[in-house]
Design a protein around this motif. Structure first.
Motif, PDB file in Angstrom:
ATOM      1  N   ASP A  32       0.827  -1.206   0.000  1.00 28.78           N
ATOM      2  CA  ASP A  32       0.000   0.000   0.000  1.00 28.78           C
ATOM      3  C   ASP A  32       0.865   1.261   0.000  1.00 28.78           C
ATOM      4  O   ASP A  32       0.575   2.223  -0.713  1.00 28.78           O
ATOM      5  N   ARG A  33       1.916   1.248   0.782  1.00 30.17           N
ATOM      6  CA  ARG A  33       2.806   2.414   0.847  1.00 30.17           C
ATOM      7  C   ARG A  33       3.517   2.620  -0.494  1.00 30.17           C
ATOM      8  O   ARG A  33       3.687   3.756  -0.945  1.00 30.17           O
ATOM      9  N   ILE A  34       3.914   1.546  -1.145  1.00 25.91           N
ATOM     10  CA  ILE A  34       4.580   1.662  -2.441  1.00 25.91           C
ATOM     11  C   ILE A  34       3.609   2.205  -3.493  1.00 25.91           C
ATOM     12  O   ILE A  34       3.984   3.040  -4.315  1.00 25.91           O
ATOM     13  N   LYS A  35       2.365   1.757  -3.456  1.00 26.85           N
ATOM     14  CA  LYS A  35       1.380   2.215  -4.442  1.00 26.85           C
ATOM     15  C   LYS A  35       1.066   3.699  -4.273  1.00 26.85           C
ATOM     16  O   LYS A  35       0.732   4.374  -5.235  1.00 26.85           O
ATOM     17  N   ARG A  36       1.158   4.231  -3.055  1.00 31.37           N
ATOM     18  CA  ARG A  36       0.862   5.642  -2.807  1.00 31.37           C
ATOM     19  C   ARG A  36       1.950   6.572  -3.289  1.00 31.37           C
ATOM     20  O   ARG A  36       1.736   7.761  -3.444  1.00 31.37           O
ATOM     21  N   THR A  37       3.140   6.065  -3.515  1.00 37.70           N
ATOM     22  CA  THR A  37       4.246   6.956  -3.928  1.00 37.70           C
ATOM     23  C   THR A  37       4.324   7.100  -5.412  1.00 37.70           C
ATOM     24  O   THR A  37       3.710   6.494  -6.189  1.00 37.70           O
TER      25      THR A  37
END
Length: 49
Positions: free
Chosen positions: A44-49
């Motif tokens: 999820d954190r990777i997709k937000r960047t």
């Protein structure tokens, strides 16, 4: 590393193979648990960047 000089070579080879298999199993279970705990959060954190 522990030496087993008094055992025949076949037994030493069996012990080494057993140790490698146990280590592989521990790593497989450990990484599986780690992925289960933080995998989705990391994705999820990777997709937000």
């Amino acid at each position: 590393m522990v030496t087993f000089g008094s055992y025949p070579p076949a037994v030493e080879a069996g012990l080494l193979i057993g140790a490698v298999l146990v280590e592989a199993l521990v790593l497989y279970v450990g990484y599986g648990a780690l992925e289960g705990m933080v995998g989705q959060q990391l994705l999820d954190r990777i997709k937000r960047t």
